[in-house]
Design a protein around this motif. Structure first.
Motif, PDB file in Angstrom:
ATOM      1  N   ALA A 212       0.840  -1.206   0.000  1.00  0.00           N
ATOM      2  CA  ALA A 212       0.000   0.000   0.000  1.00  0.00           C
ATOM      3  C   ALA A 212       0.873   1.253   0.000  1.00  0.00           C
ATOM      4  O   ALA A 212       0.614   2.205  -0.741  1.00  0.00           O
ATOM      5  CB  ALA A 212      -0.925  -0.004   1.224  1.00  0.00           C
ATOM      6  N   TRP A 213       1.904   1.258   0.848  1.00  0.00           N
ATOM      7  CA  TRP A 213       2.819   2.397   0.904  1.00  0.00           C
ATOM      8  C   TRP A 213       3.524   2.583  -0.447  1.00  0.00           C
ATOM      9  O   TRP A 213       3.648   3.710  -0.941  1.00  0.00           O
ATOM     10  CB  TRP A 213       3.856   2.162   2.000  1.00  0.00           C
ATOM     11  N   PHE A 214       3.968   1.479  -1.039  1.00  0.00           N
ATOM     12  CA  PHE A 214       4.661   1.541  -2.325  1.00  0.00           C
ATOM     13  C   PHE A 214       3.764   2.142  -3.405  1.00  0.00           C
ATOM     14  O   PHE A 214       4.185   3.029  -4.157  1.00  0.00           O
ATOM     15  CB  PHE A 214       5.106   0.135  -2.734  1.00  0.00           C
ATOM     16  N   TYR A 215       2.524   1.681  -3.473  1.00  0.00           N
ATOM     17  CA  TYR A 215       1.603   2.204  -4.488  1.00  0.00           C
ATOM     18  C   TYR A 215       1.398   3.714  -4.311  1.00  0.00           C
ATOM     19  O   TYR A 215       1.291   4.445  -5.297  1.00  0.00           O
ATOM     20  CB  TYR A 215       0.261   1.490  -4.400  1.00  0.00           C
ATOM     21  N   CYS A 216       1.343   4.178  -3.062  1.00  0.00           N
ATOM     22  CA  CYS A 216       1.122   5.598  -2.806  1.00  0.00           C
ATOM     23  C   CYS A 216       2.346   6.441  -3.151  1.00  0.00           C
ATOM     24  O   CYS A 216       2.233   7.668  -3.281  1.00  0.00           O
ATOM     25  CB  CYS A 216       0.742   5.822  -1.339  1.00  0.00           C
ATOM     26  N   GLN A 217       3.517   5.809  -3.293  1.00  0.00           N
ATOM     27  CA  GLN A 217       4.727   6.530  -3.695  1.00  0.00           C
ATOM     28  C   GLN A 217       4.883   6.574  -5.208  1.00  0.00           C
ATOM     29  O   GLN A 217       5.724   7.313  -5.727  1.00  0.00           O
ATOM     30  CB  GLN A 217       5.985   5.858  -3.098  1.00  0.00           C
ATOM     31  N   VAL A 218       4.064   5.786  -5.929  1.00  0.00           N
ATOM     32  CA  VAL A 218       4.215   5.667  -7.381  1.00  0.00           C
ATOM     33  C   VAL A 218       3.021   6.252  -8.135  1.00  0.00           C
ATOM     34  O   VAL A 218       3.192   6.973  -9.120  1.00  0.00           O
ATOM     35  CB  VAL A 218       4.410   4.194  -7.790  1.00  0.00           C
ATOM     36  N   PHE A 219       1.812   5.936  -7.670  1.00  0.00           N
ATOM     37  CA  PHE A 219       0.598   6.308  -8.389  1.00  0.00           C
ATOM     38  C   PHE A 219      -0.141   7.441  -7.685  1.00  0.00           C
ATOM     39  O   PHE A 219       0.177   7.809  -6.550  1.00  0.00           O
ATOM     40  CB  PHE A 219      -0.337   5.110  -8.524  1.00  0.00           C
ATOM     41  N   SER A 220      -1.170   7.953  -8.364  1.00  0.00           N
ATOM     42  CA  SER A 220      -2.092   8.857  -7.695  1.00  0.00           C
ATOM     43  C   SER A 220      -2.753   8.082  -6.561  1.00  0.00           C
ATOM     44  O   SER A 220      -2.838   6.848  -6.600  1.00  0.00           O
ATOM     45  CB  SER A 220      -3.160   9.351  -8.676  1.00  0.00           C
ATOM     46  N   ALA A 221      -3.222   8.801  -5.541  1.00  0.00           N
ATOM     47  CA  ALA A 221      -3.771   8.126  -4.364  1.00  0.00           C
ATOM     48  C   ALA A 221      -4.950   7.224  -4.730  1.00  0.00           C
ATOM     49  O   ALA A 221      -5.067   6.096  -4.233  1.00  0.00           O
ATOM     50  CB  ALA A 221      -4.207   9.167  -3.333  1.00  0.00           C
ATOM     51  N   ARG A 222      -5.803   7.714  -5.606  1.00  0.00           N
ATOM     52  CA  ARG A 222      -6.969   6.913  -6.015  1.00  0.00           C
ATOM     53  C   ARG A 222      -6.527   5.646  -6.737  1.00  0.00           C
ATOM     54  O   ARG A 222      -7.033   4.560  -6.465  1.00  0.00           O
ATOM     55  CB  ARG A 222      -7.867   7.762  -6.923  1.00  0.00           C
ATOM     56  N   ALA A 223      -5.548   5.760  -7.628  1.00  0.00           N
ATOM     57  CA  ALA A 223      -5.028   4.589  -8.341  1.00  0.00           C
ATOM     58  C   ALA A 223      -4.283   3.653  -7.394  1.00  0.00           C
ATOM     59  O   ALA A 223      -4.300   2.432  -7.572  1.00  0.00           O
ATOM     60  CB  ALA A 223      -4.105   5.035  -9.472  1.00  0.00           C
ATOM     61  N   ALA A 224      -3.630   4.216  -6.368  1.00  0.00           N
ATOM     62  CA  ALA A 224      -2.928   3.393  -5.385  1.00  0.00           C
ATOM     63  C   ALA A 224      -3.912   2.480  -4.661  1.00  0.00           C
ATOM     64  O   ALA A 224      -3.641   1.294  -4.445  1.00  0.00           O
ATOM     65  CB  ALA A 224      -2.187   4.286  -4.390  1.00  0.00           C
ATOM     66  N   TYR A 225      -5.072   3.033  -4.301  1.00  0.00           N
ATOM     67  CA  TYR A 225      -6.088   2.225  -3.619  1.00  0.00           C
ATOM     68  C   TYR A 225      -6.553   1.079  -4.511  1.00  0.00           C
ATOM     69  O   TYR A 225      -6.658  -0.072  -4.062  1.00  0.00           O
ATOM     70  CB  TYR A 225      -7.275   3.110  -3.238  1.00  0.00           C
ATOM     71  N   ILE A 226      -6.854   1.401  -5.759  1.00  0.00           N
ATOM     72  CA  ILE A 226      -7.359   0.381  -6.670  1.00  0.00           C
ATOM     73  C   ILE A 226      -6.310  -0.712  -6.887  1.00  0.00           C
ATOM     74  O   ILE A 226      -6.640  -1.907  -6.958  1.00  0.00           O
ATOM     75  CB  ILE A 226      -7.774   1.014  -8.013  1.00  0.00           C
TER      76      ILE A 226
END
Length: 444
Positions: A212-226
Motif C-alpha cells: 500500500a505504501w509503495f503504491y502511494c509513492q508511485v501512483f495517484s492516491a486513487r489509483a494506489a487504492y485500486i
C-alpha cells in the motif's frame, strides 16, 4: 421388405460430457475473443473523436456491472462455505466417513448438507465446481483496471506530483507488483511460517501495508487504492487457480481410481480459502473507496488503507468465531474502534487559514474557469474528458453555487480535485474558494 433395426440411444457417458463441456468452453472463448476484437477495433476507429469518451463510459458501466455481479457470486460463495465449515455439527449422529453435517432452512425449504472427511465412496456424476465466479470476477476487474486507469493513465494513474513516470512504466509497475505479491505470499504459505497463524497474519499484514505504501509513492492516491485491491484480488484468484481447484481435481481423480488420497491437499485448499475469506472485506472497501475522497485524499492515504484493512479483517474474524460459537467479546469493539480511527484522523482541520477579506463570486468564478472548466463544462477542452464527469458543470455562477458542498469536499477538504491537480490549483486559490463558501457563497 427389410426391417429397420431400432437401437436405444446410449446414455451420455462422462467422457462425452467432458468433450461437450470442453467444446462449449472453446465456443465461449471464441465469442469472447471476437467481442474483444470488435471493441478494440471500434476504439481505434473512434479514438480522438467525441465518441471516444462515450464509448469508454459505456465500457466502464458494462464491465463494472459484470465485475460487481461476479464479485457478489464469488464473495457470497466464500462467506457461505466458511460459514458452513464453521457451523457444521461434528459430534451428534455423524457417520464415520463424515466430517460433519448441517440442517438449514431457506426459501420455504429444508436442506441437509454433509461434508466428507475425504471423499464419498462413489463420486457423483454431476459435481458442481465453484471456480468461474472467481475467474470472471478477476477478469472483469482486470478489464476495468485497463478501461478506467490504464487507458487514461495520464489522468487517473499517474500523478506528476507523486512520481513523474510514463504511462507504460506505470502499467508495467502495477501488473508486475501483482506477480511479485503472489510469489511472496505463495512462498509464505509453503514455508514453516504457515504453521504459526499469529505470526503469519502479522507478517502478512505488514507486507500488505508495504505494498500500500509503495503504491502511494508511485501512483495517484486513487489509483494506489485500486491497485492495492487488485493485488489482493489477484492473490485470491491465484489461490483458486493454482491451489484450491488443482487440489480438488486431484482428490476427485484419486477417489475415482480408488487410490489413497493425500489429506494435505484438502487442508491446503481450506487454508487458502480461509485466507480469501479474510481478504474479502478489505477488497470490498477498495471497490467503493473511489467514491469517497475523504479516504484516498488524506495526507497519508496508505495509513487509511492499513486502518480499514485491519478493522475490516477484525470484523470478519469476529463473524467467523461467532459462526463457530466461539465468541470473543473484545474483537468486535476493538475492530470498530480501529475503523472509527480512520474517520477521526481524516477529519478536516477546525482551524483553517483566517479569511481576512470578503471574497466575491467573480473571484471564485475566475479561479474555476482557470482550473476546473476544462472538464466541468458543457464543452470540455480536456484531453481525456469530452463530457463533463458525472454531469457536473460550472458554466455559470449559479452552477457553482449549487455545487458549493461538493466543491468544499473535493477542492478544499480532500484536495482531490482538480484530478491529480492537473491544472495546478494553488493553496491560495483553494483558500479563497473556502472563504467564499464560509462567507455564505453569495452571488454578489
Amino acid at each position: 421388405m427389410p426391417k429397420l433395426k431400432v437401437t436405444k440411444s446410449e446414455e451420455p457417458t462422462e467422457e462425452n460430457e467432458e468433450i461437450k463441456n470442453t467444446s462449449q468452453n472453446y465456443i465461449y472463448t471464441g465469442i469472447l475473443l471476437a467481442i474483444v476484437g470488435i471493441l478494440v477495433n471500434t476504439y481505434i476507429l473512434v479514438q480522438g473523436t467525441p465518441l471516444e469518451s462515450h464509448m469508454m463510459e459505456w465500457l466502464n458501466i458494462v464491465i463494472r456491472l459484470m465485475h460487481i455481479t461476479f464479485g457478489i457470486a464469488w464473495i457470497g460463495a466464500s462467506f457461505y462455505f466458511v460459514f458452513l465449515e464453521n457451523a457444521l455439527n461434528r459430534t451428534e449422529d455423524v457417520r464415520d466417513e463424515l466430517a460433519g453435517n448441517l440442517w438449514a432452512v431457506h426459501g420455504g425449504g429444508f436442506y441437509y448438507l454433509e461434508k466428507y472427511k475425504v471423499a464419498p465412496k462413489t463420486i457423483p456424476k454431476h459435481l458442481h465446481w465453484f471456480k468461474y465466479e472467481a475467474y470472471f470476477t478477476w477478469l472483469s476487474g482486470f478489464c476495468l483496471l485497463f478501461v478506467v486507469y490504464y487507458f487514461n493513465a495520464s489522468a487517473f494513474l499517474i500523478d506528476k506530483n507523486v512520481m513523474d513516470i510514463t504511462a507504460i512504466q506505470g502499467i508495467l509497475t502495477g501488473i508486475g507488483s501483482f506477480v511479485v505479491g503472489w510469489i511472496i505470499y505463495d512462498q509464505m504459505c509453503k514455508s514453516a511460517l504457515i504453521k504459526n497463524q499469529f505470526w503469519f497474519s502479522i507478517i502478512g499484514f505488514v507486507l500488505l501495508i508495504g505494498f500500500a505504501w509503495f503504491y502511494c509513492q508511485v501512483f495517484s492516491a486513487r489509483a494506489a487504492y485500486i491497485h492495492f485491491g487488485a493485488m489482493i484480488g489477484s492473490l485470491m484468484v491465484a489461490n483458486v487457480f493454482f491451489v484450491i481447484i488443482p487440489g480438488q481435481k486431484e482428490m476427485v481423480r484419486c477417489a475415482k481410481l480408488g487410490i489413497p488420497l493425500d489429506p494435505s491437499l484438502g487442508k491446503k485448499a481450506l487454508a487458502r480459502s480461509l485466507h480469501n475469506n479474510y481478504f474479502t472485506l478489505p477488497v470490498l472497501f477498495v471497490m467503493v473507496s473511489n467514491h469517497f475522497p475523504s479516504t484516498f485524499g488524506y495526507e497519508y492515504p496508505w495509513v487509511v488503507l492499513a486502518i480499514i484493512s485491519l478493522g475490516a479483517a477484525g470484523v470478519k474474524h469476529y463473524l467467523n468465531l461467532k459462526e463457530k460459537k466461539a465468541l470473543n467479546v473484545w474483537i468486535l469493539p476493538v475492530s470498530v474502534i480501529i475503523l472509527l480511527a480512520a474517520c477521526f484522523i481524516t477529519a478536516p482541520s477546525t482551524n483553517p487559514t483566517e479569511c481576512k477579506t470578503e471574497v466575491s463570486i467573480t473571484e471564485v468564478q475566475t479561479i474555476i474557469e482557470k482550473r476546473c472548466v476544462q472538464c466541468h463544462s458543457s464543452a470540455p477542452t480536456d484531453d481525456t474528458y469530452k463530457v463533463a464527469p458525472n454531469g457536473v458543470k460550472y458554466d455559470t455562477p449559479e452552477d457553482i453555487v449549487k455545487k458549493k458542498e461538493l466543491i468544499m469536499q473535493r477542492v478544499i477538504l480532500t484536495k482531490t480535485m482538480p484530478q491529480n491537480n492537473k491544472t495546478n490549483m494553488t493553496e491560495e486559490e483553494r483558500n479563497m474558494i473556502r472563504c467564499w463558501i464560509e462567507q455564505g457563497a453569495s452571488l454578489k
